[in-house]
Design a protein around this motif. Structure first.
Motif, PDB file in Angstrom:
ATOM      1  N   LEU A  98     -14.814 -82.538 100.604  1.00 54.76           N
ATOM      2  CA  LEU A  98     -14.867 -82.410  99.152  1.00 54.76           C
ATOM      3  C   LEU A  98     -13.520 -82.726  98.514  1.00 54.76           C
ATOM      4  O   LEU A  98     -13.449 -83.423  97.498  1.00 54.76           O
ATOM      5  CB  LEU A  98     -15.291 -80.984  98.769  1.00 54.76           C
ATOM      6  N   THR A  99     -12.432 -82.219  99.114  1.00 55.52           N
ATOM      7  CA  THR A  99     -11.108 -82.345  98.508  1.00 55.52           C
ATOM      8  C   THR A  99     -10.359 -83.603  98.927  1.00 55.52           C
ATOM      9  O   THR A  99      -9.418 -84.009  98.263  1.00 55.52           O
ATOM     10  CB  THR A  99     -10.234 -81.128  98.853  1.00 55.52           C
ATOM     11  N   ARG A 100     -10.772 -84.211 100.048  1.00 55.38           N
ATOM     12  CA  ARG A 100     -10.108 -85.410 100.543  1.00 55.38           C
ATOM     13  C   ARG A 100     -11.147 -86.458 100.955  1.00 55.38           C
ATOM     14  O   ARG A 100     -11.271 -86.761 102.138  1.00 55.38           O
ATOM     15  CB  ARG A 100      -9.223 -85.060 101.748  1.00 55.38           C
ATOM     16  N   PRO A 101     -11.900 -87.005 100.019  1.00 49.54           N
ATOM     17  CA  PRO A 101     -12.938 -87.970 100.394  1.00 49.54           C
ATOM     18  C   PRO A 101     -12.384 -89.196 101.100  1.00 49.54           C
ATOM     19  O   PRO A 101     -13.102 -89.852 101.858  1.00 49.54           O
ATOM     20  CB  PRO A 101     -13.580 -88.333  99.043  1.00 49.54           C
ATOM     21  N   ASP A 102     -11.112 -89.502 100.874  1.00 56.28           N
ATOM     22  CA  ASP A 102     -10.497 -90.635 101.563  1.00 56.28           C
ATOM     23  C   ASP A 102     -10.380 -90.392 103.066  1.00 56.28           C
ATOM     24  O   ASP A 102     -10.160 -91.335 103.842  1.00 56.28           O
ATOM     25  CB  ASP A 102      -9.111 -90.908 100.977  1.00 56.28           C
ATOM     26  N   ALA A 103     -10.514 -89.117 103.485  1.00 56.80           N
ATOM     27  CA  ALA A 103     -10.390 -88.783 104.902  1.00 56.80           C
ATOM     28  C   ALA A 103     -11.678 -89.011 105.670  1.00 56.80           C
ATOM     29  O   ALA A 103     -11.674 -89.005 106.899  1.00 56.80           O
ATOM     30  CB  ALA A 103      -9.976 -87.321 105.055  1.00 56.80           C
ATOM     31  N   VAL A 104     -12.787 -89.220 104.974  1.00 58.11           N
ATOM     32  CA  VAL A 104     -14.087 -89.320 105.644  1.00 58.11           C
ATOM     33  C   VAL A 104     -14.125 -90.446 106.677  1.00 58.11           C
ATOM     34  O   VAL A 104     -14.560 -90.231 107.811  1.00 58.11           O
ATOM     35  CB  VAL A 104     -15.217 -89.463 104.604  1.00 58.11           C
ATOM     36  N   ALA A 159     -22.838 -83.449 101.336  1.00 59.91           N
ATOM     37  CA  ALA A 159     -23.751 -84.357 100.629  1.00 59.91           C
ATOM     38  C   ALA A 159     -23.014 -85.614 100.188  1.00 59.91           C
ATOM     39  O   ALA A 159     -23.529 -86.736 100.322  1.00 59.91           O
ATOM     40  CB  ALA A 159     -24.362 -83.647  99.424  1.00 59.91           C
ATOM     41  N   GLN A 160     -21.804 -85.444  99.685  1.00 61.42           N
ATOM     42  CA  GLN A 160     -21.034 -86.595  99.235  1.00 61.42           C
ATOM     43  C   GLN A 160     -20.631 -87.482 100.416  1.00 61.42           C
ATOM     44  O   GLN A 160     -20.690 -88.709 100.336  1.00 61.42           O
ATOM     45  CB  GLN A 160     -19.786 -86.131  98.478  1.00 61.42           C
ATOM     46  N   ALA A 161     -20.222 -86.861 101.525  1.00 60.35           N
ATOM     47  CA  ALA A 161     -19.836 -87.638 102.703  1.00 60.35           C
ATOM     48  C   ALA A 161     -21.027 -88.434 103.235  1.00 60.35           C
ATOM     49  O   ALA A 161     -20.899 -89.618 103.583  1.00 60.35           O
ATOM     50  CB  ALA A 161     -19.297 -86.707 103.786  1.00 60.35           C
ATOM     51  N   ARG A 162     -22.181 -87.791 103.296  1.00 57.55           N
ATOM     52  CA  ARG A 162     -23.384 -88.497 103.769  1.00 57.55           C
ATOM     53  C   ARG A 162     -23.709 -89.676 102.857  1.00 57.55           C
ATOM     54  O   ARG A 162     -24.075 -90.761 103.319  1.00 57.55           O
ATOM     55  CB  ARG A 162     -24.562 -87.525 103.803  1.00 57.55           C
ATOM     56  N   THR A 208     -13.328 -79.772  88.838  1.00 57.51           N
ATOM     57  CA  THR A 208     -14.013 -80.751  87.992  1.00 57.51           C
ATOM     58  C   THR A 208     -13.607 -82.170  88.384  1.00 57.51           C
ATOM     59  O   THR A 208     -14.453 -83.065  88.529  1.00 57.51           O
ATOM     60  CB  THR A 208     -13.690 -80.510  86.517  1.00 57.51           C
ATOM     61  N   ALA A 209     -12.298 -82.369  88.603  1.00 55.37           N
ATOM     62  CA  ALA A 209     -11.814 -83.696  88.981  1.00 55.37           C
ATOM     63  C   ALA A 209     -12.297 -84.094  90.368  1.00 55.37           C
ATOM     64  O   ALA A 209     -12.698 -85.244  90.603  1.00 55.37           O
ATOM     65  CB  ALA A 209     -10.288 -83.732  88.920  1.00 55.37           C
ATOM     66  N   LEU A 210     -12.264 -83.136  91.293  1.00 55.92           N
ATOM     67  CA  LEU A 210     -12.671 -83.432  92.671  1.00 55.92           C
ATOM     68  C   LEU A 210     -14.132 -83.829  92.765  1.00 55.92           C
ATOM     69  O   LEU A 210     -14.512 -84.624  93.628  1.00 55.92           O
ATOM     70  CB  LEU A 210     -12.415 -82.212  93.562  1.00 55.92           C
ATOM     71  N   THR A 211     -14.941 -83.256  91.903  1.00 51.73           N
ATOM     72  CA  THR A 211     -16.393 -83.466  92.004  1.00 51.73           C
ATOM     73  C   THR A 211     -16.936 -84.409  90.960  1.00 51.73           C
ATOM     74  O   THR A 211     -18.156 -84.572  90.846  1.00 51.73           O
ATOM     75  CB  THR A 211     -17.128 -82.110  91.900  1.00 51.73           C
ATOM     76  N   ALA A 212     -16.062 -85.065  90.202  1.00 51.24           N
ATOM     77  CA  ALA A 212     -16.512 -85.916  89.095  1.00 51.24           C
ATOM     78  C   ALA A 212     -17.414 -87.054  89.574  1.00 51.24           C
ATOM     79  O   ALA A 212     -18.334 -87.470  88.865  1.00 51.24           O
ATOM     80  CB  ALA A 212     -15.318 -86.472  88.351  1.00 51.24           C
ATOM     81  N   GLY A 213     -17.178 -87.557  90.768  1.00 50.89           N
ATOM     82  CA  GLY A 213     -17.944 -88.689  91.251  1.00 50.89           C
ATOM     83  C   GLY A 213     -19.114 -88.346  92.156  1.00 50.89           C
ATOM     84  O   GLY A 213     -19.700 -89.230  92.781  1.00 50.89           O
ATOM     85  N   LEU A 214     -19.473 -87.060  92.227  1.00 49.56           N
ATOM     86  CA  LEU A 214     -20.508 -86.659  93.170  1.00 49.56           C
ATOM     87  C   LEU A 214     -21.867 -87.292  92.867  1.00 49.56           C
ATOM     88  O   LEU A 214     -22.652 -87.504  93.773  1.00 49.56           O
ATOM     89  CB  LEU A 214     -20.659 -85.128  93.174  1.00 49.56           C
ATOM     90  N   ALA A 215     -22.129 -87.564  91.607  1.00 45.36           N
ATOM     91  CA  ALA A 215     -23.455 -88.096  91.255  1.00 45.36           C
ATOM     92  C   ALA A 215     -23.496 -89.624  91.324  1.00 45.36           C
ATOM     93  O   ALA A 215     -24.520 -90.219  91.034  1.00 45.36           O
ATOM     94  CB  ALA A 215     -23.848 -87.628  89.861  1.00 45.36           C
ATOM     95  N   GLU A 216     -22.388 -90.249  91.677  1.00 44.66           N
ATOM     96  CA  GLU A 216     -22.357 -91.709  91.689  1.00 44.66           C
ATOM     97  C   GLU A 216     -22.998 -92.264  92.959  1.00 44.66           C
ATOM     98  O   GLU A 216     -22.993 -91.617  93.990  1.00 44.66           O
ATOM     99  CB  GLU A 216     -20.903 -92.188  91.572  1.00 44.66           C
TER     100      GLU A 216
END
Length: 216
Positions: A98-104, A159-162, A208-216
């Motif tokens: 969630l906090t480091r999506p670049d790490a996925v 969910a975001q990583a998947r 809010t910033a970390l999760t702003a792109g979750l619905a994209e």
């Protein structure tokens, strides 16, 4: 956390130091709730008395937690990621999804698989379900609510990583976005249940910033 504290205590004993300081960092808006910190406090207290022992974290936590099952769930929540994600520096916990999506991508390259991520998602869902039984208890409700909300945040990270990796995610995008809004509102409630208002807006802004792109 356990390994870090064990290493610190071993050095303190070897150097005949009088003690050590347990630090509970609140980087990026202090996103975690009080129950998440308690295992570290309990483990450090136990080692301060018997530095060569291997303390029973769950048993010790039961002395300060309002219910033994909640103590077990707290430790389970903290240990779950260690069974799934490889220990990459600054990206070896479930929160990194969630906090480091670049790490996925790095986590996948190091061995994270669709199956292991699905298993931890199921475990988080089970923890949330177990916490639900305590929600209306006067003594246990707040602790259970904090655990459940933490598990829910972590579940959104999965969910975001998947979604990013093109792996199967049973949560629909619309459901993820609705959960995000619900969790942001509930974070305010849980923060104010134990803490002063100072820092709350920073914490909410971070989430809010970390999760702003979750619905994209």
């Amino acid at each position: 956390m356990l390994a870090n504290m064990r290493a610190a205590v071993d050095v303190a004993v070897a150097q005949q130091l009088p003690g050590l300081i347990i630090c509970d960092w609140g980087n990026a808006g202090h996103l975690h709730y009080a129950p998440i910190s308690w295992p570290g406090f309990v483990y450090g207290a136990a080692l301060s008395w018997h530095p060569t022992d291997t303390p029973d974290v769950t048993g010790g936590l039961a002395h300060v937690c309002p219910h033994p099952q909640l103590a077990q769930l707290t430790v389970q929540l903290g240990m779950g990621g260690h069974d799934v994600l490889p220990p990459i520096k600054e990206a070896g916990t479930l929160a990194a999804l969630l906090t480091r999506p670049d790490a996925v991508p790095a986590l996948v390259a190091a061995g994270m698989t669709e199956g292991t991520l699905a298993a931890v998602a199921d475990e988080l869902d089970a923890i949330r379900a177990a916490c639900a039984a305590f929600m209306h208890d006067a003594d246990c409700g707040l602790w259970a609510d904090e655990l459940a909300n933490t598990a829910h945040w972590l579940r959104l990270g999965i969910a975001q990583a998947r979604h990013t990796l093109g792996w199967h995610e049973p949560l629909q995008r619309s459901a993820v976005q609705q959960a995000r809004l619900t969790l942001l509102a509930h974070h305010r409630t849980l923060w104010l249940a134990r803490n002063r208002s100072g820092g709350l807006e920073d914490s909410l802004a971070t989430l809010t910033a970390l999760t702003a792109g979750l619905a994209e």
